[in-house]
Design a protein around this motif. Sequence first.
Motif, PDB file in Angstrom:
ATOM      1  N   TYR A 143    -101.233 -21.101-151.090  1.00 34.57           N
ATOM      2  CA  TYR A 143    -101.603 -21.130-152.232  1.00 34.57           C
ATOM      3  C   TYR A 143    -100.975 -22.597-152.756  1.00 34.57           C
ATOM      4  CZ  TYR A 143    -101.560 -20.427-157.397  1.00 34.57           C
ATOM      5  OH  TYR A 143    -101.688 -20.730-158.704  1.00 34.57           O
ATOM      6  N   VAL A 144     -99.970 -22.867-152.522  1.00 31.00           N
ATOM      7  CA  VAL A 144     -99.126 -24.113-152.880  1.00 31.00           C
ATOM      8  C   VAL A 144     -99.958 -25.141-152.343  1.00 31.00           C
ATOM      9  CG1 VAL A 144     -96.945 -25.387-152.825  1.00 31.00           C
ATOM     10  CG2 VAL A 144     -96.852 -22.796-153.094  1.00 31.00           C
ATOM     11  N   ARG A 145    -100.290 -24.989-151.127  1.00 34.55           N
ATOM     12  CA  ARG A 145    -101.028 -26.174-150.365  1.00 34.55           C
ATOM     13  C   ARG A 145    -102.173 -26.585-150.994  1.00 34.55           C
ATOM     14  NH1 ARG A 145     -99.588 -24.587-143.997  1.00 34.55           N
ATOM     15  NH2 ARG A 145     -98.027 -25.904-143.605  1.00 34.55           N
ATOM     16  N   ARG A 146    -103.047 -25.471-151.498  1.00 33.95           N
ATOM     17  CA  ARG A 146    -104.264 -25.591-152.226  1.00 33.95           C
ATOM     18  C   ARG A 146    -104.010 -26.252-153.499  1.00 33.95           C
ATOM     19  NH1 ARG A 146    -105.283 -20.140-150.216  1.00 33.95           N
ATOM     20  NH2 ARG A 146    -104.617 -19.134-151.998  1.00 33.95           N
ATOM     21  N   LYS A 147    -103.044 -25.865-154.149  1.00 29.47           N
ATOM     22  CA  LYS A 147    -102.773 -26.533-155.544  1.00 29.47           C
ATOM     23  C   LYS A 147    -102.574 -28.003-155.316  1.00 29.47           C
ATOM     24  CE  LYS A 147     -99.514 -23.914-157.387  1.00 29.47           C
ATOM     25  NZ  LYS A 147     -98.628 -23.586-158.460  1.00 29.47           N
ATOM     26  N   CYS A 148    -101.894 -28.289-154.112  1.00 18.55           N
ATOM     27  CA  CYS A 148    -101.546 -29.837-153.980  1.00 18.55           C
ATOM     28  C   CYS A 148    -102.723 -30.363-153.321  1.00 18.55           C
ATOM     29  CB  CYS A 148    -100.358 -29.857-152.984  1.00 18.55           C
ATOM     30  SG  CYS A 148     -98.949 -29.479-153.793  1.00 18.55           S
ATOM     31  N   GLU A 149    -103.768 -29.643-153.089  1.00 19.39           N
ATOM     32  CA  GLU A 149    -105.151 -30.506-152.731  1.00 19.39           C
ATOM     33  C   GLU A 149    -105.165 -30.956-151.303  1.00 19.39           C
ATOM     34  OE1 GLU A 149    -106.243 -31.913-157.007  1.00 19.39           O
ATOM     35  OE2 GLU A 149    -106.693 -33.168-155.384  1.00 19.39           O
ATOM     36  N   LYS A 150    -105.656 -29.897-150.483  1.00 15.13           N
ATOM     37  CA  LYS A 150    -106.079 -30.529-148.987  1.00 15.13           C
ATOM     38  C   LYS A 150    -104.658 -31.183-148.383  1.00 15.13           C
ATOM     39  CE  LYS A 150    -110.624 -31.911-150.136  1.00 15.13           C
ATOM     40  NZ  LYS A 150    -111.611 -33.180-150.280  1.00 15.13           N
ATOM     41  N   CYS A 151    -103.893 -30.322-148.181  1.00 14.12           N
ATOM     42  CA  CYS A 151    -102.463 -30.634-147.657  1.00 14.12           C
ATOM     43  C   CYS A 151    -102.537 -30.314-146.021  1.00 14.12           C
ATOM     44  CB  CYS A 151    -101.261 -29.966-148.433  1.00 14.12           C
ATOM     45  SG  CYS A 151    -100.918 -31.066-149.992  1.00 14.12           S
ATOM     46  N   ASN A 152    -103.402 -29.466-145.735  1.00 18.48           N
ATOM     47  CA  ASN A 152    -103.628 -29.087-144.240  1.00 18.48           C
ATOM     48  C   ASN A 152    -103.999 -29.970-143.592  1.00 18.48           C
ATOM     49  OD1 ASN A 152    -102.325 -26.226-144.462  1.00 18.48           O
ATOM     50  ND2 ASN A 152    -103.833 -25.662-145.892  1.00 18.48           N
ATOM     51  N   ARG A 153    -103.830 -30.044-142.061  1.00 16.98           N
ATOM     52  CA  ARG A 153    -104.363 -31.116-141.330  1.00 16.98           C
ATOM     53  C   ARG A 153    -105.717 -30.403-140.845  1.00 16.98           C
ATOM     54  NH1 ARG A 153    -101.593 -32.307-136.595  1.00 16.98           N
ATOM     55  NH2 ARG A 153     -99.837 -30.708-137.374  1.00 16.98           N
TER      56      ARG A 153
ATOM     57  N   PHE B 144     -97.350 -30.362-145.292  1.00 16.24           N
ATOM     58  CA  PHE B 144     -98.454 -30.961-144.421  1.00 16.24           C
ATOM     59  C   PHE B 144     -98.297 -30.374-143.092  1.00 16.24           C
ATOM     60  CE2 PHE B 144     -97.965 -33.900-147.973  1.00 16.24           C
ATOM     61  CZ  PHE B 144     -99.483 -34.378-148.265  1.00 16.24           C
ATOM     62  N   GLY B 145     -97.386 -29.482-142.838  1.00 17.89           N
ATOM     63  CA  GLY B 145     -97.209 -29.019-141.280  1.00 17.89           C
ATOM     64  C   GLY B 145     -96.939 -29.898-140.391  1.00 17.89           C
ATOM     65  N   LEU B 146     -96.042 -31.270-140.682  1.00 21.40           N
ATOM     66  CA  LEU B 146     -96.118 -32.295-139.671  1.00 21.40           C
ATOM     67  C   LEU B 146     -94.586 -32.189-139.124  1.00 21.40           C
ATOM     68  CD1 LEU B 146     -97.312 -35.372-142.067  1.00 21.40           C
ATOM     69  CD2 LEU B 146     -98.439 -34.438-139.900  1.00 21.40           C
ATOM     70  N   PRO B 147     -94.696 -32.242-137.729  1.00 20.43           N
ATOM     71  CA  PRO B 147     -93.381 -32.367-137.044  1.00 20.43           C
ATOM     72  C   PRO B 147     -92.234 -33.419-137.318  1.00 20.43           C
ATOM     73  CG  PRO B 147     -95.015 -33.201-135.750  1.00 20.43           C
ATOM     74  CD  PRO B 147     -95.701 -32.749-137.092  1.00 20.43           C
ATOM     75  N   THR B 148     -91.020 -33.625-136.945  1.00 20.45           N
ATOM     76  CA  THR B 148     -89.986 -34.640-137.027  1.00 20.45           C
ATOM     77  C   THR B 148     -89.998 -35.428-136.082  1.00 20.45           C
ATOM     78  OG1 THR B 148     -88.335 -33.015-136.433  1.00 20.45           O
ATOM     79  CG2 THR B 148     -88.759 -33.037-138.748  1.00 20.45           C
TER      80      THR B 148
ATOM     81  N   ALA C 232    -105.026 -37.965-146.851  1.00 14.85           N
ATOM     82  CA  ALA C 232    -104.418 -36.755-147.526  1.00 14.85           C
ATOM     83  C   ALA C 232    -103.689 -37.460-148.589  1.00 14.85           C
ATOM     84  CB  ALA C 232    -103.181 -36.376-146.454  1.00 14.85           C
ATOM     85  N   GLY C 233    -102.939 -38.557-148.423  1.00 15.11           N
ATOM     86  CA  GLY C 233    -102.104 -39.197-149.539  1.00 15.11           C
ATOM     87  C   GLY C 233    -102.887 -39.620-150.603  1.00 15.11           C
ATOM     88  N   MET C 234    -104.224 -40.004-150.437  1.00 17.72           N
ATOM     89  CA  MET C 234    -105.073 -40.296-151.571  1.00 17.72           C
ATOM     90  C   MET C 234    -105.391 -39.083-152.366  1.00 17.72           C
ATOM     91  SD  MET C 234    -107.085 -43.604-149.874  1.00 17.72           S
ATOM     92  CE  MET C 234    -108.217 -43.875-151.405  1.00 17.72           C
ATOM     93  N   GLN C 235    -105.918 -38.221-151.504  1.00 21.72           N
ATOM     94  CA  GLN C 235    -106.433 -36.861-152.083  1.00 21.72           C
ATOM     95  C   GLN C 235    -105.462 -35.890-152.908  1.00 21.72           C
ATOM     96  OE1 GLN C 235    -108.924 -35.407-148.830  1.00 21.72           O
ATOM     97  NE2 GLN C 235    -110.319 -36.974-149.145  1.00 21.72           N
ATOM     98  N   CYS C 236    -104.412 -35.958-152.500  1.00 22.56           N
ATOM     99  CA  CYS C 236    -103.388 -34.893-152.927  1.00 22.56           C
ATOM    100  C   CYS C 236    -103.160 -35.110-154.288  1.00 22.56           C
ATOM    101  CB  CYS C 236    -101.948 -35.009-152.238  1.00 22.56           C
ATOM    102  SG  CYS C 236    -102.154 -33.826-150.615  1.00 22.56           S
ATOM    103  N   THR C 237    -102.634 -34.284-155.032  1.00 21.04           N
ATOM    104  CA  THR C 237    -102.110 -34.558-156.320  1.00 21.04           C
ATOM    105  C   THR C 237    -100.723 -35.537-156.297  1.00 21.04           C
ATOM    106  OG1 THR C 237    -101.223 -33.154-158.238  1.00 21.04           O
ATOM    107  CG2 THR C 237    -100.311 -32.447-156.215  1.00 21.04           C
ATOM    108  N   ASP C 238    -100.367 -35.761-157.359  1.00 18.47           N
ATOM    109  CA  ASP C 238     -99.003 -36.583-157.364  1.00 18.47           C
ATOM    110  C   ASP C 238     -98.056 -35.771-157.041  1.00 18.47           C
ATOM    111  OD1 ASP C 238     -97.086 -38.416-158.014  1.00 18.47           O
ATOM    112  OD2 ASP C 238     -98.024 -39.266-159.793  1.00 18.47           O
TER     113      ASP C 238
END
Length: 220
Positions: free
Chosen positions: A210-220, A133-137, A188-194
């Motif tokens: 590619y991995v992000r696309r497979k997990c569906e809309k994991c980009n902000r 998700f490219g989220l900072p810590t 994001a939590g609702m739309q992503c794959t499990d």
Amino acid sequence: MLGSARVRLNRWQQVAVAVGSAAGALLDPSRADLIAALGETTGMPAFERVLKRMKRSPEGRAILLEQPRVISVNVGYAWDLPENTFGAAYAKFMGSRNFSPDDRPPVRFMETDELPYVAMRAREVHDFWHTLFGLPTNLMGESALKVIEFEQMYLPMCLMSVIGGSARFNGKQRKLFFQHYLPWAVRAGMQCTDLMCVYYEQHFHEDLDYVRRKCEKCNR
């Protein structure tokens, strides 16, 4: 197999550990051991639902069968993968923060054979999710990721962490979080794959986008 000794608690002891852990975690959000204890003592129904979903998924069943651990000896090769790959992105995320995959606290308060592994897996894939998700810590990024984790697993601990984290925001941060990060994280939590049914280690060599696309809309 998980190597740590587990502690048997009755119902009242579970309540006491949950309350004490929640209070301690609110006072010091950096206490990963308290957050872990809170998740274990309040999250049994949520982990049971995750376990059922994993058993219905081919990748989920493979994870349960092989029980991979996200520890240095198993994922260290990610540091040698090409720059564009998911594994390299994970290694960069960990290295830039001086994080070690070995730092996750063990599961202590679950007694069944399968649930302790599910709880440990949820704990260990947290940094994979940061990478996807490219989220900072920082507090904002961690709170947003806890929203996604709640949407994915319905762990009470995640919701409590969001409430505790948002209480620490200043006015500008609170406005940004509730106007941008929170709506995005819910979607994001609702739309992503499990995400608990993704065998991340088998995708280390694949292109990050590619991995992000497979997990569906994991980009902000």
